[in-house]
Design a protein around this motif. Structure first.
Motif, short mmCIF file in Angstrom:
data_model
loop_
_atom_site.label_atom_id
_atom_site.label_comp_id
_atom_site.label_asym_id
_atom_site.label_seq_id
_atom_site.Cartn_x
_atom_site.Cartn_y
_atom_site.Cartn_z
N LYS A 19 8.26 -2.68 1.91
CA LYS A 19 9.58 -2.17 1.51
C LYS A 19 9.49 -1.60 0.10
O LYS A 19 8.82 -2.14 -0.76
CB LYS A 19 10.63 -3.28 1.56
CG LYS A 19 11.00 -3.67 2.96
CD LYS A 19 12.11 -4.69 2.96
CE LYS A 19 12.48 -5.06 4.39
NZ LYS A 19 13.60 -5.98 4.44
N LYS A 21 11.41 1.79 -2.61
CA LYS A 21 12.51 2.70 -2.84
C LYS A 21 12.48 3.80 -1.79
O LYS A 21 11.43 4.14 -1.26
CB LYS A 21 12.42 3.29 -4.24
CG LYS A 21 12.64 2.22 -5.30
CD LYS A 21 12.77 2.81 -6.67
CE LYS A 21 13.07 1.67 -7.65
NZ LYS A 21 13.36 2.18 -8.97
N GLY A 22 13.68 4.33 -1.47
CA GLY A 22 13.74 5.33 -0.43
C GLY A 22 14.96 6.22 -0.56
O GLY A 22 15.44 6.50 -1.67
N ASN A 25 17.96 5.13 -2.67
CA ASN A 25 17.71 5.25 -4.11
C ASN A 25 17.84 6.69 -4.58
O ASN A 25 18.34 6.95 -5.68
CB ASN A 25 16.33 4.70 -4.45
CG ASN A 25 16.17 3.27 -4.01
OD1 ASN A 25 15.64 3.02 -2.93
ND2 ASN A 25 16.65 2.33 -4.81
N ALA A 36 9.93 9.48 -3.40
CA ALA A 36 10.36 8.59 -2.31
C ALA A 36 9.48 8.71 -1.06
O ALA A 36 9.56 7.86 -0.19
CB ALA A 36 11.81 8.88 -1.95
N GLY A 52 15.15 2.50 2.12
CA GLY A 52 15.43 1.78 0.88
C GLY A 52 16.39 0.64 1.16
O GLY A 52 16.56 0.22 2.31
#
Length: 176
Positions: A19, A21-22, A25, A36, A52
């Motif tokens: 997991k 940031k995505g 974010n 990302a 995220g």
């Protein structure tokens, strides 16, 4: 590949990626789109934008200005963009993303089997042309009751490339 099922993300787990940031974010302005993307296969140019953290308000988040920045980044840097969205009829998220798509594929029919008490029927559509090249076809939707004019009616024109046909030879073999 964008994991836009922000309520129940599963792609990051399926690819075995930790997991991180995505998309969420990026949309809240904590991350730039170029930071990302995670490459999911070492020898193949497939990138995943994981969702995220699960936000409290996915639909509102997808309607903000950072969506335009994300879309611009994707258009400038990727040839093919695939969106994984929540089921179409359940939440508004998938419908918000529909304007991004050149074509939409549904795992299930995009509407419920019954709409306002009216039964719906789905049919597989095949479009054929005797000539190769770019063609267009109009698909009409007509859901409602006879002359009472209640229901849903709409037309959409699709543009597609018809491939040239190839001659084939069939041989019939007698069973005896």
């Amino acid at each position: 590949l964008l994991e836009f099922d922000l309520r129940k993300p599963k792609l990051q787990e399926r690819f075995g990626i930790p997991k991180g940031k995505g998309i969420v974010n990026v949309l809240v302005g904590e991350e730039k789109p170029e930071n990302a993307a995670v490459r999911v296969m070492p020898n193949y140019p497939l990138y995943l934008f994981q969702s995220g953290p699960v936000p409290p308000n996915p639909s509102e988040l997808m309607a903000n200005e950072n969506m335009k920045l994300l879309k611009q980044h994707l258009d400038e840097n990727y040839d093919v963009i695939i969106l994984d969205t929540p089921p179409y009829a359940l939440v508004a998220d998938a419908q918000l993303l529909e304007s991004w798509a050149d074509i939409s594929l549904y795992q299930r029919p995009p509407m419920r089997k019954r709409l306002s008490g009216l039964a719906l029927e789905y049919q597989i559509l095949e479009v054929h042309s005797r000539d190769a090249g770019q063609r267009s076809a109009k698909i009409s939707f007509n859901v409602g009751q006879g002359s009472q004019d209640i229901g849903f009616r709409n037309d959409v024109t699709i543009v597609f490339d018809a491939l040239p046909s190839h001659p084939i030879t069939l041989s019939v073999k007698d069973e005896k």
